[in-house]
Design a protein around this motif. Structure first.
Motif, short mmCIF file in Angstrom:
data_model
loop_
_atom_site.label_atom_id
_atom_site.label_comp_id
_atom_site.label_asym_id
_atom_site.label_seq_id
_atom_site.Cartn_x
_atom_site.Cartn_y
_atom_site.Cartn_z
N ILE A 249 4.04 4.08 15.74
CA ILE A 249 4.53 4.09 14.36
C ILE A 249 4.36 2.68 13.81
O ILE A 249 4.72 1.71 14.47
CB ILE A 249 6.03 4.47 14.28
N VAL A 250 3.81 2.58 12.61
CA VAL A 250 3.73 1.30 11.90
C VAL A 250 4.41 1.52 10.57
O VAL A 250 4.01 2.38 9.79
CB VAL A 250 2.28 0.83 11.70
N MET A 251 5.48 0.75 10.32
CA MET A 251 6.22 0.95 9.09
C MET A 251 6.73 -0.36 8.52
O MET A 251 6.84 -1.35 9.24
CB MET A 251 7.38 1.93 9.30
N GLY A 252 7.03 -0.35 7.25
CA GLY A 252 7.59 -1.51 6.59
C GLY A 252 9.09 -1.54 6.71
O GLY A 252 9.74 -0.53 6.97
N SER A 253 9.64 -2.73 6.53
CA SER A 253 11.09 -2.91 6.52
C SER A 253 11.46 -3.68 5.27
O SER A 253 10.83 -4.69 4.95
CB SER A 253 11.56 -3.67 7.76
N ARG A 254 12.45 -3.21 4.58
CA ARG A 254 12.89 -3.90 3.37
C ARG A 254 13.71 -5.14 3.68
O ARG A 254 13.99 -5.93 2.82
CB ARG A 254 13.70 -2.95 2.49
N GLY A 255 14.10 -5.28 4.92
CA GLY A 255 14.80 -6.49 5.32
C GLY A 255 16.18 -6.65 4.74
O GLY A 255 16.62 -7.76 4.45
N ARG A 256 16.89 -5.54 4.54
CA ARG A 256 18.27 -5.64 4.09
C ARG A 256 19.09 -6.40 5.12
O ARG A 256 18.86 -6.30 6.31
CB ARG A 256 18.89 -4.26 3.93
N SER A 257 20.08 -7.11 4.63
CA SER A 257 20.99 -7.78 5.54
C SER A 257 22.39 -7.70 4.98
O SER A 257 22.59 -7.26 3.84
CB SER A 257 20.56 -9.24 5.74
N GLY A 258 23.34 -8.09 5.76
CA GLY A 258 24.72 -8.14 5.30
C GLY A 258 25.26 -6.79 4.88
O GLY A 258 25.06 -5.78 5.55
N VAL A 259 25.95 -6.77 3.73
CA VAL A 259 26.62 -5.57 3.25
C VAL A 259 25.64 -4.43 3.00
O VAL A 259 25.91 -3.28 3.33
CB VAL A 259 27.43 -5.88 1.97
N GLY A 260 24.49 -4.72 2.43
CA GLY A 260 23.51 -3.67 2.16
C GLY A 260 23.08 -2.95 3.41
O GLY A 260 22.95 -1.73 3.43
N ARG A 261 22.89 -3.71 4.48
CA ARG A 261 22.49 -3.10 5.74
C ARG A 261 23.61 -2.25 6.33
O ARG A 261 23.39 -1.18 6.87
CB ARG A 261 22.08 -4.18 6.73
N VAL A 262 24.83 -2.73 6.22
CA VAL A 262 25.98 -1.99 6.74
C VAL A 262 26.19 -0.71 5.94
O VAL A 262 26.40 0.37 6.50
CB VAL A 262 27.26 -2.86 6.72
N LEU A 263 26.12 -0.79 4.62
CA LEU A 263 26.38 0.37 3.77
C LEU A 263 25.26 1.40 3.82
O LEU A 263 25.51 2.60 3.86
CB LEU A 263 26.60 -0.06 2.32
N PHE A 264 24.03 0.94 3.78
CA PHE A 264 22.90 1.86 3.65
C PHE A 264 22.15 2.08 4.96
O PHE A 264 21.35 3.00 5.07
CB PHE A 264 21.91 1.35 2.59
N GLY A 265 22.40 1.22 5.93
CA GLY A 265 21.67 1.35 7.18
C GLY A 265 20.22 0.94 6.98
O GLY A 265 19.84 0.49 5.92
#
Length: 144
Positions: free
Chosen positions: A110-126
């Motif tokens: 699998i080759v995929m992109g990552s939006r690189g969320r961190s902090g609260v965004g990563r916790v809330l949205f995974g």
């Protein structure tokens, strides 16, 4: 035997970068280009007290048409690079559909992109990329 690579795409710059990575580094691979429509994303249409069914249907139709257009664009680019490819449009939770596609299509990578969320965004949205990386039975390359 050539490798079968899954590239989940959403039209973001990160998924574009992942697709470009595959074009540049795996020109002989069989490529499955996947877009997953998440029906939960259209539930935000309207508020809690009033659900506009026609509005929901119109938004779902618009998203489906946009997804088909997106896959067509990726397919044209793959054709221009003489890549052996197929496109798939699925509906459901993106991470789950990616893993399901790996299992159904005998994917090697699998080759995929990552939006690189961190902090609260990563916790809330995974993170779809993080979930796929943890659950995938094949190697995963994350491109930013």
């Amino acid at each position: 035997m050539s490798q079968h690579i899954l590239v989940p795409v959403d039209g973001s710059p990160q998924s574009e970068a992942a697709f470009d990575y595959v074009l540049d580094n795996h020109p002989d691979a069989q490529v499955t280009i996947l877009h997953v429509l998440n029906p939960a994303s259209t539930y935000t249409y309207g508020d809690d007290e009033y659900f506009d069914y026609e509005g929901y249907q119109a938004e779902a139709k618009r998203q489906h048409e946009r997804a088909e257009q997106l896959l067509e664009e990726y397919g044209e680019t793959a054709s221009e690079h003489s890549i052996n490819f197929e496109t798939r449009l699925e509906t459901g939770k993106p991470a789950a559909k990616i893993i399901e596609t790996v299992e159904d299509e005998d994917i090697d990578h699998i080759v995929m992109g990552s939006r690189g969320r961190s902090g609260v965004g990563r916790v809330l949205f995974g993170s779809v990329a993080e979930t796929v990386t943890r659950r995938a039975p094949v190697p995963v390359t994350i491109v930013r």
